[in-house]
Design a protein around this motif. Structure first.
Motif, PDB file in Angstrom:
ATOM      1  N   TYR A  34      39.707  -0.154   6.593  1.00 28.16           N
ATOM      2  CA  TYR A  34      40.418  -0.211   5.314  1.00 28.16           C
ATOM      3  C   TYR A  34      39.458  -0.149   4.134  1.00 28.16           C
ATOM      4  CZ  TYR A  34      39.059  -5.154   5.558  1.00 28.16           C
ATOM      5  OH  TYR A  34      38.355  -6.322   5.667  1.00 28.16           O
TER       6      TYR A  34
ATOM      7  N   GLN B 140      39.401  -4.372  -8.197  1.00 28.48           N
ATOM      8  CA  GLN B 140      39.396  -5.734  -7.647  1.00 28.48           C
ATOM      9  C   GLN B 140      38.636  -6.668  -8.564  1.00 28.48           C
ATOM     10  OE1 GLN B 140      38.113  -4.293  -3.592  1.00 28.48           O
ATOM     11  NE2 GLN B 140      39.447  -5.944  -2.958  1.00 28.48           N
TER      12      GLN B 140
ATOM     13  N   MET C 275      38.866 -14.438  -3.573  1.00 31.52           N
ATOM     14  CA  MET C 275      39.442 -13.796  -2.402  1.00 31.52           C
ATOM     15  C   MET C 275      39.662 -14.757  -1.232  1.00 31.52           C
ATOM     16  SD  MET C 275      38.526 -12.510   0.760  1.00 31.52           S
ATOM     17  CE  MET C 275      36.788 -12.123   0.751  1.00 31.52           C
TER      18      MET C 275
ATOM     19  N   THR D 219      43.229 -15.582   0.255  1.00 27.06           N
ATOM     20  CA  THR D 219      43.497 -15.278   1.660  1.00 27.06           C
ATOM     21  C   THR D 219      44.193 -16.465   2.338  1.00 27.06           C
ATOM     22  OG1 THR D 219      41.575 -13.815   1.772  1.00 27.06           O
ATOM     23  CG2 THR D 219      42.399 -14.676   3.859  1.00 27.06           C
TER      24      THR D 219
ATOM     25  N   GLN E  11      44.615  -9.907   2.475  1.00 29.05           N
ATOM     26  CA  GLN E  11      45.106 -10.512   1.223  1.00 29.05           C
ATOM     27  C   GLN E  11      45.514  -9.456   0.194  1.00 29.05           C
ATOM     28  OE1 GLN E  11      42.924 -10.582  -1.770  1.00 29.05           O
ATOM     29  NE2 GLN E  11      41.306  -9.435  -0.733  1.00 29.05           N
ATOM     30  N   THR E  12      44.911  -8.267   0.279  1.00 24.68           N
ATOM     31  CA  THR E  12      45.211  -7.229  -0.718  1.00 24.68           C
ATOM     32  C   THR E  12      46.690  -6.823  -0.740  1.00 24.68           C
ATOM     33  OG1 THR E  12      44.335  -5.717   0.945  1.00 24.68           O
ATOM     34  CG2 THR E  12      42.937  -6.174  -0.931  1.00 24.68           C
ATOM     35  N   ASP E  13      47.408  -7.075   0.373  1.00 22.96           N
ATOM     36  CA  ASP E  13      48.830  -6.723   0.389  1.00 22.96           C
ATOM     37  C   ASP E  13      49.689  -7.678  -0.429  1.00 22.96           C
ATOM     38  OD1 ASP E  13      48.559  -4.487   1.977  1.00 22.96           O
ATOM     39  OD2 ASP E  13      48.900  -5.560   3.858  1.00 22.96           O
TER      40      ASP E  13
ATOM     41  N   LEU F  37      48.739  -9.147  -3.560  1.00 25.77           N
ATOM     42  CA  LEU F  37      48.127  -9.427  -4.867  1.00 25.77           C
ATOM     43  C   LEU F  37      49.148  -9.761  -5.955  1.00 25.77           C
ATOM     44  CD1 LEU F  37      45.157  -6.873  -4.818  1.00 25.77           C
ATOM     45  CD2 LEU F  37      45.044  -9.364  -4.562  1.00 25.77           C
TER      46      LEU F  37
ATOM     47  N   TYR G 186      49.093 -13.335  -6.936  1.00 26.40           N
ATOM     48  CA  TYR G 186      47.830 -13.945  -7.343  1.00 26.40           C
ATOM     49  C   TYR G 186      48.015 -14.970  -8.479  1.00 26.40           C
ATOM     50  CZ  TYR G 186      42.757 -14.070  -6.922  1.00 26.40           C
ATOM     51  OH  TYR G 186      41.470 -14.458  -6.638  1.00 26.40           O
TER      52      TYR G 186
END
Lengths: 343, 343
Positions: B66, B115, B136, B140, B284-286, B288, B291
């Motif tokens: 990824y 990011q 991050m 996560t 974790q990027t899915d 955001l 946040y």
């Protein structure tokens, strides 16, 4: 009242690895064709018996699972289609047809109706389908595909043991849902069935592939959205290398493993992370509230010719041990059933 | 304009198994403290750099993941806290503090802000927390626990690598959620931290256990509802034997493995079936879009003294390779950070 002979398939001893015919034996018992007064039970004549891979779990001396082991010296139990002969249960009367857990014998006294339902004979639908297409395996396919796999039209679906009792319906449901579907099976006869009778887009014989990863890449150059896993083992390991982002794996069975413990091991779980794969094990019993919806969907499509079902029918109760054992070497072509009596 | 020295940590070569210090080298480069006109970039002075296990994936010559690999001869990249020195980007001005992807060097020219976020210095919150508790790793933990684990009050939660950057917050979030929480770690010092500082109900040193299954049965006699897996390998295999019905496993990392391929293998996946376990890998990027909610939740609880965070701070950029390599032998106690400059 007169007793009649009652042929039975008895569990002789617990199986160590894959079940063997010698773990079972045929015995001739006796039975009164009468449900004892006050028992609430009913006596059935068994017509069709189902051979299902999950039953191997009941052939072991292991009590920590979701279902208790068989009792040595007693008949094997499993799903069957049967006809009520006598009844002390007001909900069931002589002549009623039922499908559910019964014994591997000619006649059974049934006092538990938890996994049993009355069925309406329908001249369009073979009776034996009530342990296959319309029974537990069919419902496993339905619940697994719709409730576990979260399918979307156009997705790429891979099914292992694809010509088996569950796999063949998963593939057909996926096709009806607008998916691209590839199945794996263990003989060219099964591959032919998948492509030419069951409507899979592609199929391959995993025994002819030296590299399962390469085989999957051939059929899924862009990856797999849904893997309906009936086998575990090396095929699961190869599928993990080929999942698409947000792919889903339904863990339905692990028939490739000889025991609960997989000696080879699965080595590619890491690849779940970059692709955010969900692996979900399930039992059809958690979804029984969907059973009526399932029957409606499948019967409608079957009657419209949009779903077919392939059975492997053995004749005679004495053939049941061999039929059951054959599941674990893939001898059966389609859903394995044993016909004890036609009516 | 005058150039100044710019100390850098360079990737010398791709790592084969676990990264070694010798895969990196320190170089002294030169940099103009100016963002080129028309570049849209800005130049930062790096203050704190984050050592995270996922970075190992970027140290390999593997392009199918990824995130792309690091470039040999170029500085390592990772999350950091930095101060804007000069800017050609109207959204960032000199003096602004940012947290996001930067270089392992004293000064970096940043042209990608995907990011990256501006941060408001707060005297109650150490700046370095923006790559840990509020960065991050913290996110996560938050996304993994709330979005992947579907936690319910009273559930029994197991966290591996529990004193690490992610694990320590997972455990504290689970406690705040009303769960029973047990953590595993690799030293008595870490076990002590978990029990006496981080508020875990129980903790154990996995290196002192000869039988991980027995260890888990000791702390979870009724089984595990949620396993937040940071390690994979033998601990995952043992957890699979101890999951409760409808248990969930969040697959966050597999730091125990030296490569993508796990040579030991996972042998107990079968046990997912009777317990209908869901194993969900995630990034974790899915998540955001959560946040801001995360920051609000964690900062509030931190300020109320309900969440603490343990850092392992190395001083000086030259210490970064050793700090990073130490992650894979569990040398760090708490979140590993490298202080390049205090301001």
């Amino acid at each position: 009242m007169e007793q009649v002979e009652n042929k039975q398939v008895i569990l002789k001893r617990y199986a160590v690895e894959a079940p063997k015919e010698t773990d079972m034996e045929i015995k001739i018992g006796k039975v009164k064709l009468k449900a004892p007064k006050g028992s609430g039970a009913f006596l059935v004549k068994n017509l069709y018996l189902s051979c299902d891979p999950y039953m191997r779990g009941r052939m072991r001396d292991f009590h920590g699972s979701y279902i208790s082991p068989f009792v040595p010296g007693q008949p094997i139990q499993g799903f069957g289609v049967a006809k009520v002969v006598d009844s002390d249960n007001p909900d069931f009367k002589p002549g009623d047809m039922v499908a559910g857990i019964t014994g591997w014998e000619e006649y059974s006294l049934i006092d538990k109706t938890l996994q049993l339902r009355k069925i309406q004979p329908d001249s369009d639908i073979p009776l034996s389908y009530h342990v296959g297409l319309l029974g537990m395996p069919g419902f496993t396919a339905y619940a697994g595909f719709y409730e576990v796999c979260s399918p979307k039209k156009g997705e790429h679906v891979f099914v292992s043991a694809a010509s088996g009792a569950v796999g063949q319906l998963v593939g057909q449901l996926a096709k009806l849902h607008g998916c691209y579907v590839v199945g794996s099976a263990g003989s060219s006869e099964k591959v032919d069935l998948l492509k030419n009778k069951l409507g899979f887009d592609e199929a391959f014989n995993y025994k002819e592939e030296t590299d399962l990863d390469a085989a999957l890449k051939r059929y899924f150059p862009e990856g797999i959205d849904i893997y309906f896993d009936n086998v575990g083992g090396p095929m699961l390991d190869a599928a993990l290398l080929n999942m698409r982002v947000h792919g889903r794996i339904a863990v339905c069975g692990m028939v490739s493993q000889h025991g609960f413990y997989d000696p080879q091991g699965i080595h590619n779980l890491y690849f779940m992370i970059p692709k955010r794969v969900r692996m979900q094990a399930f039992l059809q019993t958690d979804y029984l509230h969907k059973y009526a919806e399932f029957l409606d969907h499948v019967i409608r499509n079957y009657k419209e010719g949009k779903i077919v079902y392939v059975e492997d029918m053995n004749e005679g109760l004495e053939s049941a041990p061999a039929a059951f054992v054959g599941l674990f070497s893939g001898k059966n072509v389609g859903k394995q059933v044993v016909c004890v009596a036609q009516e």
